[in-house]
Every structure is written in C-alpha cells, then in structure tokens.
Write an enzyme that holds these catalytic residues in place. Structure first.
Site, PDB file in Angstrom:
ATOM      1  N   ARG A  51      41.570  49.304  48.640  1.00 34.28           N
ATOM      2  CA  ARG A  51      41.555  47.866  48.943  1.00 34.28           C
ATOM      3  C   ARG A  51      41.669  47.704  50.446  1.00 34.28           C
ATOM      4  O   ARG A  51      41.886  48.660  51.178  1.00 34.28           O
ATOM      5  CB  ARG A  51      42.619  47.074  48.152  1.00 34.28           C
ATOM      6  CG  ARG A  51      43.912  47.708  47.835  1.00 34.28           C
ATOM      7  CD  ARG A  51      44.876  47.935  48.961  1.00 34.28           C
ATOM      8  NE  ARG A  51      45.034  46.785  49.805  1.00 34.28           N
ATOM      9  CZ  ARG A  51      45.287  46.836  51.104  1.00 34.28           C
ATOM     10  NH1 ARG A  51      45.437  48.009  51.727  1.00 34.28           N
ATOM     11  NH2 ARG A  51      45.412  45.753  51.830  1.00 34.28           N
ATOM     12  N   ALA A  53      39.528  45.100  53.363  1.00 41.20           N
ATOM     13  CA  ALA A  53      38.088  44.886  53.548  1.00 41.20           C
ATOM     14  C   ALA A  53      37.334  46.112  54.086  1.00 41.20           C
ATOM     15  O   ALA A  53      36.334  46.542  53.487  1.00 41.20           O
ATOM     16  CB  ALA A  53      37.878  43.659  54.432  1.00 41.20           C
ATOM     17  N   ARG A  97      34.442  42.743  43.844  1.00 40.74           N
ATOM     18  CA  ARG A  97      35.359  41.769  44.465  1.00 40.74           C
ATOM     19  C   ARG A  97      34.525  40.833  45.348  1.00 40.74           C
ATOM     20  O   ARG A  97      33.649  41.296  46.068  1.00 40.74           O
ATOM     21  CB  ARG A  97      36.436  42.466  45.319  1.00 40.74           C
ATOM     22  CG  ARG A  97      37.427  43.276  44.489  1.00 40.74           C
ATOM     23  CD  ARG A  97      38.632  43.705  45.288  1.00 40.74           C
ATOM     24  NE  ARG A  97      39.600  42.630  45.451  1.00 40.74           N
ATOM     25  CZ  ARG A  97      40.665  42.711  46.254  1.00 40.74           C
ATOM     26  NH1 ARG A  97      40.866  43.803  46.982  1.00 40.74           N
ATOM     27  NH2 ARG A  97      41.516  41.715  46.348  1.00 40.74           N
ATOM     28  N   ASP A 245      39.450  39.156  55.549  1.00 42.18           N
ATOM     29  CA  ASP A 245      38.425  39.589  54.595  1.00 42.18           C
ATOM     30  C   ASP A 245      37.066  38.997  54.912  1.00 42.18           C
ATOM     31  O   ASP A 245      36.034  39.546  54.541  1.00 42.18           O
ATOM     32  CB  ASP A 245      38.845  39.236  53.172  1.00 42.18           C
ATOM     33  CG  ASP A 245      39.898  40.215  52.707  1.00 42.18           C
ATOM     34  OD1 ASP A 245      41.067  40.055  53.131  1.00 42.18           O
ATOM     35  OD2 ASP A 245      39.562  41.167  51.994  1.00 42.18           O
TER      36      ASP A 245
HETATM   37  O1  MRU Z   1      43.624  42.221  48.060  1.00 45.25           O
HETATM   38  P1  MRU Z   1      43.626  43.173  49.209  1.00 45.25           P
HETATM   39  O2  MRU Z   1      44.823  44.063  49.240  1.00 45.25           O
HETATM   40  O3  MRU Z   1      42.328  43.937  49.305  1.00 45.25           O
HETATM   41  O4  MRU Z   1      43.703  42.233  50.488  1.00 45.25           O
HETATM   42  C1  MRU Z   1      43.638  42.829  51.747  1.00 45.25           C
HETATM   43  C2  MRU Z   1      43.817  41.883  52.863  1.00 45.25           C
HETATM   44  O5  MRU Z   1      43.954  40.687  52.698  1.00 45.25           O
HETATM   45  C3  MRU Z   1      43.733  42.477  54.239  1.00 45.25           C
HETATM   46  O6  MRU Z   1      44.536  41.779  55.145  1.00 45.25           O
HETATM   47  C4  MRU Z   1      42.268  42.420  54.723  1.00 45.25           C
HETATM   48  O7  MRU Z   1      41.410  42.980  53.782  1.00 45.25           O
HETATM   49  C5  MRU Z   1      42.091  43.097  56.027  1.00 45.25           C
HETATM   50  S1  MRU Z   1      42.218  44.831  55.908  1.00 45.25           S
HETATM   51  C6  MRU Z   1      41.982  45.491  57.449  1.00 45.25           C
END
Ligand code: MRU
Length: 359
Positions: A51, A53, A97, A245
C-alpha cells in the site's frame, strides 16, 4: 532482518514473481510474500499487503510484467490475443484501488511501452516490459531521495514534525516521500522529533510509520489521531509532512482519511502543512479535488478490526472513506522531485512539469 534493508516491492526474475513485504503482518512479523497470479497481485493491493501510492504503482508495474510473461507463452503466435489478454489484465489490476493515481499511471506507462513494440517478437515485447517495470522501480528510489533533499530545506535542527498515515519507506521502495526529509535530516546530523498519528482505522501510522522511524533511530512519538490538536496547541509541532494519493491540478490533495482534519487544525495554529508528492502522484487531468474518486471500505474495519469482540452495535451504519481531500488553501507547499511548488498551484504545478519535461 531490518525492514530498512529490504525493498518494499521487488521482482524475482528467476521465479517470475513480485516480492513484497506483507504490510498486514507488521510490526510483529517481517514476512516477504511472492505474488505470481493476477488474483494474488490484485488481492495484495486491495488488502493493503502492499500500500501507499508509489509502492502500489511499482507493484502494478512488476505485476503486469509477471502476468505478460506468462501470457506470452499462451499467445506465442497470436499477437492480437496477446494484446487483448494484456489489456484485460491491466484493467483488472487497475480496479484494485481507485484513489492512488500511481496505479493507473504505472499501468499506462507499461501499456505504452508494449504499444511501441507492436509487431515485434513476443520475447522482445516481454523484455521491454521488464525494462520498463525496473525503470519505474529505480525512478521511485531516485525521486524519493530528491524529495528528501528538497524537503529538508524546510526543516531546522530541533524541529518537531507531525505526520499522518504512512508515507514512509513502506509506502515506496525506499526512503518514502513524507519521511524522506526526515531520513535526510538524520543523515545530516539534525535532530528532528517526529510525531506519528496512529491513523484510524487501519493504523498505518502506528504499525508502519512509528515502526520504520523507530527502527531507524529517529526520535519517534506515537499519538492517537484525536490528540494532534492538543499537540499542536502545546507548540510541539513546527511543520507537518504528509504524502498523497492524488494531487489535482489546482493543488487539492487526496491523502489518508484524517489528513484534512490535521490541515485545518494546523492552519488554526499557523503551522505549515507540506505535501510530499512525486510527480507520478500529480494528476494534471484532474481539475480539482471534486474529481477524485474516494475509496469506500468495509465498515468492519471500524467496528471489528483489531478488537477481540466487536466494539460497536451489530448492524450500525458506518462511514469509512479511506481518503479525504485537503483543500489547496490549507497547503503551504507541495514538495516534488523537481522542487517545491507554492500557491498558486495551478501555475506552480505546471512549472514543475515543465522542469520535468526539460530534464
Ligand atoms: O490506504 P493506504 O495505506 O494505501 O494510504 C496511503 C496514504 O494515504 C499515503 O499517505 C499515500 O499513499 C502516500 S504514500 C507515499
């Protein structure tokens, strides 16, 4: 095994598998998982085994390569069949996602490389996909380091930094985005205190950010999400660094649910809120936050997960969006690998892409 010595997402070329650190097992167990089938790759993204981005993007790039290599055997002499099957699998992975733009960004890059080899031998096409997936991984490492170098200019010795969710090494291949300035500051001998919101409901801040920073010897303090206002009021926070994201062309930014609350409180206490954003997460086709699709997740993540017994009345309605949008007015700067964009973002983000295109 130290988490910092292992890439979050990798490829095993001999076994034709994507290799991930299974983040659902952290912080208690460091488990490396191999993903081979489309379903395994889809599930790993959907279930947040991988997980964040940028890590999702790299996983998708390696994933579609692994899938294409297998498909090439079935469609050795049938180019049309191969392309059709490739696009079906690309769409399938893309459905895992919705919010992080890196997923479709990486898959589109892979598709355009394949398109540029139409009519060539299957082996040549597969090799080109392999090279592109490795390039996407290598770029991620380079880009995160650059974000750290720009981001550290916003920090000074002794500062307190608040972060939300995990935009750390575990959300990328190495370094992270929001954590990269902190790791660079540490290399430079600066003492930075980092406060990690636990990040309900999936606890990425507690399980992942606090874990990786603490393992790295950073001065780390964990707090529940509803404590950050008190922390800011006490004057402990000099800056906020979070990841994202998807950044829209006007600077509106989708990140983990709760980020916009942090931003609103930070404004109240005059604390700058910085977004660490690789250009792969900036979606210039998206005009504003209103155009960003927000993932809705199972209510059981709020009512049941982490508890021995359910902690809410059975059948109660649950509101569980995975992300929220922070309005551009609340953002002090967007730290990219091509510099720090400042308001007005509709202009400065275009300038960032001009620099990228000329580099
Ligand atoms: O649901 P997740 O854990 O994938 O959410 C991740 C985030 O919100 C992060 O802050 C974002 O993806 C940036 S990662 C460099």
């Amino acid at each position: 095994m130290n988490i910092m010595d292992i890439d979050t997402v990798d490829i095993d070329l001999d076994q034709n598998a994507v290799v991930i650190i299974d983040q659902t097992k952290l912080p208690n167990d460091i488990v490396l998982k191999k993903l081979r089938s489309p379903k395994e790759i889809w599930d790993a993204i959907y279930k947040l085994e991988v997980r964040g981005a940028p890590a999702i993007g790299v996983c998708a790039a390696f994933g579609i390569y692994v899938i294409a290599k297998d498909l090439a055997k079935d469609f050795f002499e049938d180019e049309e069949g191969f392309f059709k099957a490739f696009y079906e699998q690309k769409e399938y992975l893309d459905s895992s996602r919705p919010t992080a733009v890196n997923l479709s960004w990486a898959l589109n890059r892979m598709a355009s490389v394949l398109e540029s080899h139409r009519g060539e031998a299957r082996a040549v096409q597969v090799e080109a996909l392999k090279d592109e997936s490795i390039a996407i991984r290598d770029e991620d490492i380079f880009v995160c380091k650059r974000i750290g170098e720009y981001g550290v200019t916003l920090l000074k010795d002794g500062d307190g930094v608040l972060t939300h969710c995990n935009a750390g090494k575990l959300a990328t291949v190495r370094y992270g985005t929001a954590t990269s300035p902190i790791y660079v500051a540490k290399e430079k001998g600066l003492h930075i205190r980092v406060y990690c919101d636990e990040t309900r409901p999936l606890l990425q801040g507690a399980r992942l950010t606090a874990f990786e920073l603490f393992e790295s010897g950073v001065d780390t303090t964990l707090l529940c999400d509803n404590m950050s206002s008190a922390l800011m009021k006490e004057g402990k926070v000099n800056a906020i660094f979070v990841g994202c994201d998807r950044v829209a062309a006007n600077g509106d930014t989708a990140n983990k649910i709760g980020t916009s609350v942090v931003a609103a409180v930070a404004k109240q206490y005059h604390i700058p809120m910085y977004i660490a954003a690789p250009t792969s997460t900036i979606d210039m086709n998206c005009k504003s936050g209103d155009d960003i699709v927000i993932e809705q997740r199972d209510g059981a993540e709020v009512t049941d997960m982490w508890y021995e017994k359910p902690m809410a009345p059975k059948g109660v309605k649950v509101f569980n969006p995975a992300f929220d949008v922070t309005d551009y007015e609340l953002i002090a700067g967007i730290v990219t690998e091509y510099g720090i964009a400042k308001a007005p973002y509709s202009e400065s983000l275009k300038e960032i892409f001009r620099k990228k295109n000329n580099s």
